[in-house]
Design an enzyme around this catalytic site. Sequence first.
Site, PDB file in Angstrom:
ATOM      1  N   GLY A   1       3.715  52.644   2.897  1.00 13.72           N
ATOM      2  CA  GLY A   1       3.995  52.918   4.295  1.00 13.72           C
ATOM      3  C   GLY A   1       3.822  54.364   4.692  1.00 13.72           C
TER       4      GLY A   1
ATOM      5  CG  ASP B   1       3.173  56.050   0.143  1.00 10.46           C
ATOM      6  OD1 ASP B   1       2.249  56.845   0.354  1.00 10.46           O
ATOM      7  OD2 ASP B   1       3.462  55.112   0.907  1.00 10.46           O
TER       8      ASP B   1
ATOM      9  CD  GLU C   1      -0.241  49.290   4.057  1.00 11.38           C
ATOM     10  OE1 GLU C   1      -1.165  50.087   4.233  1.00 11.38           O
ATOM     11  OE2 GLU C   1       0.874  49.639   3.647  1.00 11.38           O
TER      12      GLU C   1
ATOM     13  CG  ASP D   1      -2.846  48.938   0.682  1.00  7.27           C
ATOM     14  OD1 ASP D   1      -3.366  50.059   0.834  1.00  7.27           O
ATOM     15  OD2 ASP D   1      -1.953  48.504   1.437  1.00  7.27           O
TER      16      ASP D   1
HETATM   17  C1  5RP Z   1      -0.267  53.078   4.068  1.00  6.28           C
HETATM   18  C2  5RP Z   1       0.079  53.005   2.642  1.00  6.28           C
HETATM   19  C3  5RP Z   1      -0.827  53.705   1.678  1.00  6.28           C
HETATM   20  O1  5RP Z   1      -1.310  52.777   0.767  1.00  6.28           O
HETATM   21  C4  5RP Z   1      -0.054  54.768   0.966  1.00  6.28           C
HETATM   22  O2  5RP Z   1       0.500  55.640   1.923  1.00  6.28           O
HETATM   23  C5  5RP Z   1      -0.931  55.554  -0.007  1.00  6.28           C
HETATM   24  O3  5RP Z   1      -1.844  56.315   0.697  1.00  6.28           O
HETATM   25  P1  5RP Z   1      -2.877  57.291  -0.022  1.00  6.28           P
HETATM   26  O4  5RP Z   1      -3.858  56.413  -0.732  1.00  6.28           O
HETATM   27  O5  5RP Z   1      -3.495  58.057   1.106  1.00  6.28           O
HETATM   28  O6  5RP Z   1      -2.107  58.163  -0.959  1.00  6.28           O
HETATM   29  O7  5RP Z   1       1.036  52.408   2.234  1.00  6.28           O
HETATM   30  O8  5RP Z   1       0.708  52.505   4.881  1.00  6.28           O
END
Ligand code: 5RP
Length: 223
Positions: A99, A88, A107, A85
């Site tokens: 999130g 941010d 998650e 995953d």
């Molecule tokens: C979703 C998350 C994502 O992993 C986080 O927002 C990162 O997203 P991105 O890869 O689009 O920058 O926590 O709930």
Amino acid sequence: MEQEDKKRLSAEKAYEIIKTGLHKDSVIGIGTGSTTNYFIEILNNKKLDIKGAICSSEASKKNLTDSGIDILELNEVHQIDYYIDGADEFNSRKELIKGGGGALTREKILANSSKKFICIVDDTKYSEVLGSFPLPIEVIEFARSAISREILKMGGRPVLRNNFVTDNGNQIIDVHHLDIKVPYEMEQLINNIPGVVENGIFALRTADIILKATDQSVEEISI
Ligand code: 5RP
């Protein structure tokens, strides 16, 4: 290098790492977001022979449909071999804020149920002190104002995420300017407020490996 290219490189590296450790009974967990979508794209092309995957969101489930991988529910499996995953924000202790996509509760459950949590990010997400990215908190609607008052007392500025309902049917409050000096303490403190479902600090269960893409390479943070 564009940020999108870095996201893709980080996802490719994660695939390289996990593919040798997978077998036909393996289960993987898949998160949510644009970086994870690059990982899903790889799975759709490579057709891995594993038992199945559990996704942290309905959106990721939909994206995975070309992979030939069975989509499982967490209640059907004992353990997840790898959870992949994005995040941010991350720091050198592998603590995260997640999130931004609103899937933080599932998650965190998947991260916690997995043997190895590999977090795929690019270097723009680094912040040694977490909290520049507004902290998402999933709340039960009934308790939203009461929780917001508690957050104000803690020094944060809560903003309701407009027109957004999580896959669990709840709302998200994004908290600005919160002083997250000790992430695992703040994680527990917020989760102790009645009506909070989960918050986006991942410090009690950090990532095991962070794959940070830079202009030059993908660096692995694993100690
Ligand atoms: C979703 C998350 C994502 O992993 C986080 O927002 C990162 O997203 P991105 O890869 O689009 O920058 O926590 O709930």
